[in-house]
Design a protein around this motif. Structure first.
Motif, mmCIF file in Angstrom:
data_model
loop_
_atom_site.group_PDB
_atom_site.id
_atom_site.type_symbol
_atom_site.label_atom_id
_atom_site.label_comp_id
_atom_site.label_asym_id
_atom_site.label_seq_id
_atom_site.Cartn_x
_atom_site.Cartn_y
_atom_site.Cartn_z
ATOM 1 N N LEU B 279 -9.995 70.790 12.848
ATOM 2 C CA LEU B 279 -11.353 70.921 12.034
ATOM 3 C C LEU B 279 -10.834 69.957 10.787
ATOM 4 N N ALA B 280 -9.918 70.072 10.203
ATOM 5 C CA ALA B 280 -9.662 69.403 8.860
ATOM 6 C C ALA B 280 -9.310 67.936 9.297
ATOM 7 N N GLN B 281 -8.918 67.813 10.620
ATOM 8 C CA GLN B 281 -8.579 66.405 10.853
ATOM 9 C C GLN B 281 -9.816 65.521 11.291
ATOM 10 N N LYS B 282 -10.800 66.523 11.625
ATOM 11 C CA LYS B 282 -12.060 65.883 11.954
ATOM 12 C C LYS B 282 -12.874 65.252 10.638
ATOM 13 N N PHE B 283 -12.639 65.782 9.407
ATOM 14 C CA PHE B 283 -13.192 65.255 8.163
ATOM 15 C C PHE B 283 -12.326 64.199 7.740
ATOM 16 N N ALA B 284 -10.983 64.103 8.108
ATOM 17 C CA ALA B 284 -10.329 63.079 7.734
ATOM 18 C C ALA B 284 -10.665 61.876 8.491
ATOM 19 N N ASP B 285 -11.011 61.873 9.758
ATOM 20 C CA ASP B 285 -11.484 60.790 10.691
ATOM 21 C C ASP B 285 -12.920 60.421 10.309
ATOM 22 N N MET B 286 -13.638 61.054 9.600
ATOM 23 C CA MET B 286 -15.047 60.512 9.286
ATOM 24 C C MET B 286 -15.014 59.509 8.357
ATOM 25 N N ASP B 287 -15.920 58.515 8.547
ATOM 26 C CA ASP B 287 -16.038 57.364 7.682
ATOM 27 C C ASP B 287 -17.662 56.782 7.542
ATOM 28 N N ASN B 288 -17.702 55.850 7.095
ATOM 29 C CA ASN B 288 -18.992 55.126 7.075
ATOM 30 C C ASN B 288 -19.990 55.959 6.574
ATOM 31 N N CYS B 289 -19.943 56.631 5.298
ATOM 32 C CA CYS B 289 -20.743 57.381 4.567
ATOM 33 C C CYS B 289 -20.656 57.178 3.198
ATOM 34 N N THR B 290 -21.997 56.923 2.584
ATOM 35 C CA THR B 290 -21.962 56.937 1.029
ATOM 36 C C THR B 290 -21.141 57.861 0.328
ATOM 37 N N LEU B 291 -21.082 59.200 1.045
ATOM 38 C CA LEU B 291 -20.368 60.287 0.202
ATOM 39 C C LEU B 291 -18.949 60.459 0.596
ATOM 40 N N LEU B 292 -18.385 59.684 1.599
ATOM 41 C CA LEU B 292 -17.035 59.866 1.755
ATOM 42 C C LEU B 292 -16.334 58.368 1.172
ATOM 43 N N TYR B 293 -15.354 58.595 0.303
ATOM 44 C CA TYR B 293 -14.737 57.738 -0.348
ATOM 45 C C TYR B 293 -14.333 56.472 0.442
ATOM 46 N N ASP B 294 -14.583 55.180 0.232
ATOM 47 C CA ASP B 294 -14.101 54.300 0.971
ATOM 48 C C ASP B 294 -13.935 53.116 0.111
ATOM 49 N N LYS B 295 -12.963 52.575 -0.531
ATOM 50 C CA LYS B 295 -12.937 51.367 -1.446
ATOM 51 C C LYS B 295 -12.995 50.128 -0.594
ATOM 52 N N GLU B 296 -13.070 50.145 0.575
ATOM 53 C CA GLU B 296 -13.225 48.906 1.168
ATOM 54 C C GLU B 296 -14.899 48.846 1.930
ATOM 55 N N LYS B 297 -15.593 49.835 1.549
ATOM 56 C CA LYS B 297 -17.200 49.714 1.938
ATOM 57 C C LYS B 297 -17.114 49.263 3.284
ATOM 58 N N LYS B 298 -16.689 50.122 4.204
ATOM 59 C CA LYS B 298 -16.831 49.791 5.754
ATOM 60 C C LYS B 298 -18.017 50.000 6.402
ATOM 61 N N ARG B 299 -18.789 50.806 5.439
ATOM 62 C CA ARG B 299 -20.131 51.400 6.103
ATOM 63 C C ARG B 299 -21.055 50.090 6.248
ATOM 64 N N VAL B 300 -20.975 49.006 5.247
ATOM 65 C CA VAL B 300 -21.705 47.914 5.027
ATOM 66 C C VAL B 300 -21.651 47.306 6.708
ATOM 67 N N ASP B 301 -20.420 47.042 6.963
ATOM 68 C CA ASP B 301 -20.143 46.415 8.248
ATOM 69 C C ASP B 301 -20.772 47.224 9.320
ATOM 70 N N TYR B 302 -20.359 48.643 9.415
ATOM 71 C CA TYR B 302 -21.105 49.309 10.241
ATOM 72 C C TYR B 302 -22.691 49.140 10.548
ATOM 73 N N ILE B 303 -23.263 49.260 9.429
ATOM 74 C CA ILE B 303 -24.675 49.110 9.491
ATOM 75 C C ILE B 303 -25.003 47.789 10.265
ATOM 76 N N ILE B 304 -24.378 46.685 9.756
ATOM 77 C CA ILE B 304 -24.671 45.537 10.352
ATOM 78 C C ILE B 304 -24.338 45.356 11.984
ATOM 79 N N GLU B 305 -23.203 46.055 12.402
ATOM 80 C CA GLU B 305 -22.916 45.989 13.703
ATOM 81 C C GLU B 305 -23.626 46.919 14.463
#
Lengths: 257, 370
Positions: B279-305
């Motif tokens: 369950l803890a690993q699930k949270f670690a695996d989550m991405d592409n969300c404003t509220l999950l820290y991501d300095k590379e802002k992969k969410r932007v590419d995700y939206i376009i994809e």
């Protein structure tokens, strides 16, 4: 073929009749908005001026704030699309359109063929709109048409808040009490609208040629302040307030031909 | 049953959460409120409790103003407002995560404003992927277990958690399947939202059963044609007035990147020996969300994809007013849309909107550009 465009704005209702998508046959403007008899009066006026009947119209297009409630229209089109079409008609080179109306401000980006490709609108706030100028003119006991002349006489424009109509009203009263000259206050008010509008325009991206439509386009004080803010010449047309209605005519003509 | 009948059932659940809560309470179950955006629902479920989402509502804010300034997220303000007014009476506790600064203040204010419903914090790490981050997440889960034991008298077991994980993973898969089917099936924006919204108010096994049937019915049904296809992104997109404007203007939501909707179902709990680790690993695996820290802002590419994958013509950003994390992401999203040739529209929304005139004009003008 005749087409009729009705722009039911937040403070004025405008109507234009166009022949064959090119020639303005008649136009009318009434200071009245949706839910009033003014909407019907403007229709009567424009038909009377043209000598035509409603049945002669191949298409009637409603736009503006009250477009959804005008039941006699064949199409109800957003004012953004209509202003874009209207400006393209009078200034085909325009690529950025700044429309400051009675209740809101919009900036449109037009593509190479003059079609709208992007737009931004102001926040839900009267600052930087025609309403702001109305309130300020009322405090100064000036007619709205006098603002341009007064602004031109200014030697040192006053600093007026660009963020809130209510606070700006207090500021103007304070400045009047402090003895600031009316022309300087008016120039400061125009500058305030220009600063806010320029910020909006920069969000959309400025591409020349820049053209101004809507009722505030007639105000040279705001236009020249905006030119300074944006660092570019701004085109306008004496019928700038009718661009929405004119665009409605063109939309109707394109749909009907 | 037809697709419309299944949709009516989900609409009822989405519209009347209190009725569902009362049903669960009458069955002798205990209900735990879960605040946005991510809470360990598998864990709550495994303790025999019913997790029900609380995302506020389109209500006037009066009481919560005692605790908040005007310039703060209205989702959170209306959660507190409803808590103060007794709308959540009957729940055994509320779990509030620490995923943004505003949510942290919700937890603190809740302790004073709604004393009768215990507040359980779920503290997540900012750096969720390294081992130390996963350990931090697990410690947060332990705190939730401990507090739920006190607040609801519930007991935890790893075996029960393993079973609940299976239930939630299946629900995730069914919801992902629905999102794909909904990209072509004839479905309004409001109906699509009902499917996601109802998931917050039903036990996952019940919701899975209904959505499975719905998916089967939609697959057999007609496809939507002639509409403008858009991807919607944001925190929340459940305003009936706004969804109606989309539908009235012939705009089809072909996919979403909405926190209240698809973001919940992207990642399953992995298959690991220890369910708490998983369950803890699930949270670690989550991405592409404003509220999950991501300095590379992969969410932007995700939206376009995703926009391209679902043949979207444009992207509508529903910007929750005063949501700093979402606002930070907007500029790169706008630029990416322009680079990809996608039309884009940014509409500011909040729980206090009563006049949709401006939003209506913007959406109509957006549609007219297609």
């Amino acid at each position: 073929m005749y087409t009729l465009g009705m722009d039911i704005g937040s403070t004025t209702s405008k109507a234009v009749i166009l022949r064959d998508g090119r020639e303005i046959v008649a136009s009318s403007m009434v200071i009245a908005t949706v839910g009033t008899l003014g909407v019907f009066q403007v229709m009567d006026h424009v038909l009377e001026e043209s000598g035509l009947k409603k049945e002669d119209m191949a298409c009637i297009v409603a736009t503006g704030y009250g477009r959804q409630t005008y039941g006699e229209a064949d199409y109800q089109v957003s004012e953004l699309t209509c202003h874009g079409l209207g400006v393209r008609h009078v200034c085909p080179q325009a690529r950025t359109v700044i429309d400051i109306g009675g209740q809101d401000a919009k900036v449109l980006s037009l593509g190479e063929e003059g079609r709208m490709v992007n737009f931004v609108m102001n926040d839900k706030c009267a600052a930087g709109t025609g309403r702001f100028l109305d309130v300020m003119a009322n405090i100064l006991k000036l007619d709205i048409s006098q603002l341009e002349v007064e602004a031109a006489r200014s030697e040192k424009p006053a600093n007026i808040s660009s963020t809130c109509t209510v606070f700006a009203e207090s500021e103007v009263i304070s400045q009047l009490a402090a003895g600031t000259a009316i022309p300087d206050l008016v120039a400061g008010i125009c500058q305030s609208v220009a600063v806010r509008t320029a910020a909006l325009a920069k969000r959309a991206g400025i591409k020349e040629k820049v053209f101004m439509s809507g009722g505030v386009a007639k105000n040279g004080g705001v236009r020249s302040a905006l030119e300074k803010e944006l660092g570019t010449e701004i085109g306008w047309h004496p019928l700038g307030q009718l661009m929405g209605a004119l665009g409605g005519c063109i939309y109707g003509w394109e749909k009907s031909r | 049953m037809t697709a419309n009948e299944w949709l009516a059932k989900l609409h009822e659940a989405a519209s009347c959460p209190k009725k569902h809560m009362e049903r669960y309470l009458s069955q002798g179950k205990k209900v735990v409120a879960v605040a946005p955006v991510y809470t360990p629902m598998e864990l709550i479920h495994s303790m025999g409790l019913v997790p029900m989402g609380v995302w506020g509502a389109d209500v006037e804010i009066k009481e919560a103003k005692k605790y908040y300034p005007a310039f703060i997220c209205s989702i959170m303000q209306t959660i507190l407002e409803m808590g103060i007014k007794g709308e959540y009476d009957g729940v055994s506790a509320i779990v509030i995560p620490s995923l943004c600064d505003s949510l942290k203040t919700l937890g603190q204010n809740w302790k004073y404003a709604v004393k009768e419903i215990p507040f359980i914090p779920m503290s997540y790490p900012q750096n969720r992927k390294p081992d130390y981050g996963i350990k931090f997440t697990k410690a947060g889960y332990q705190r939730v277990i401990s507090d739920l034991t006190i607040a609801a008298g519930a007991q935890f077991s790893e075996a029960a958690l393993a079973e609940s994980i299976k239930v939630y993973n299946e629900h995730n898969q069914v919801m992902r399947e629905f999102a794909e089917i909904a990209s072509t099936a004839r479905l309004t924006a409001a109906e699509r939202n009902d499917v996601f919204k109802s998931a917050w108010f039903m036990l996952p096994e019940e919701h899975t059963a209904v959505v499975k049937e719905l998916n089967a019915a939609l697959k057999e049904g007609p496809e939507d044609e002639g509409k403008a296809r858009v991807l919607v992104t944001g925190i929340l997109a459940d305003s009936p007035s706004l969804l109606k404007i989309l539908d009235d203007n012939g705009i089809k939501v072909v996919f979403d990147d909405v926190a209240h909707e698809s973001r919940q179902y992207r990642i399953d709990v992995p298959d690991m020996a220890n369910p708490m680790d998983a369950l803890a690993q699930k949270f670690a695996d989550m991405d592409n969300c404003t509220l999950l820290y991501d300095k590379e802002k992969k969410r932007v590419d995700y939206i376009i994809e995703q926009a391209k994958a679902h043949s979207a013509d444009g992207v509508i950003v529903l910007m929750t007013k005063f949501c700093d994390p979402e606002e930070f992401d907007y500029v790169p999203i706008k630029r990416a849309c322009e680079a990809a040739g996608l039309k884009h529209l940014n509409i500011e929304v909040d729980r206090q909107m009563v006049n949709y005139q401006q939003a209506g004009t913007m959406i109509q003008a957006f549609k007219e550009m297609f």
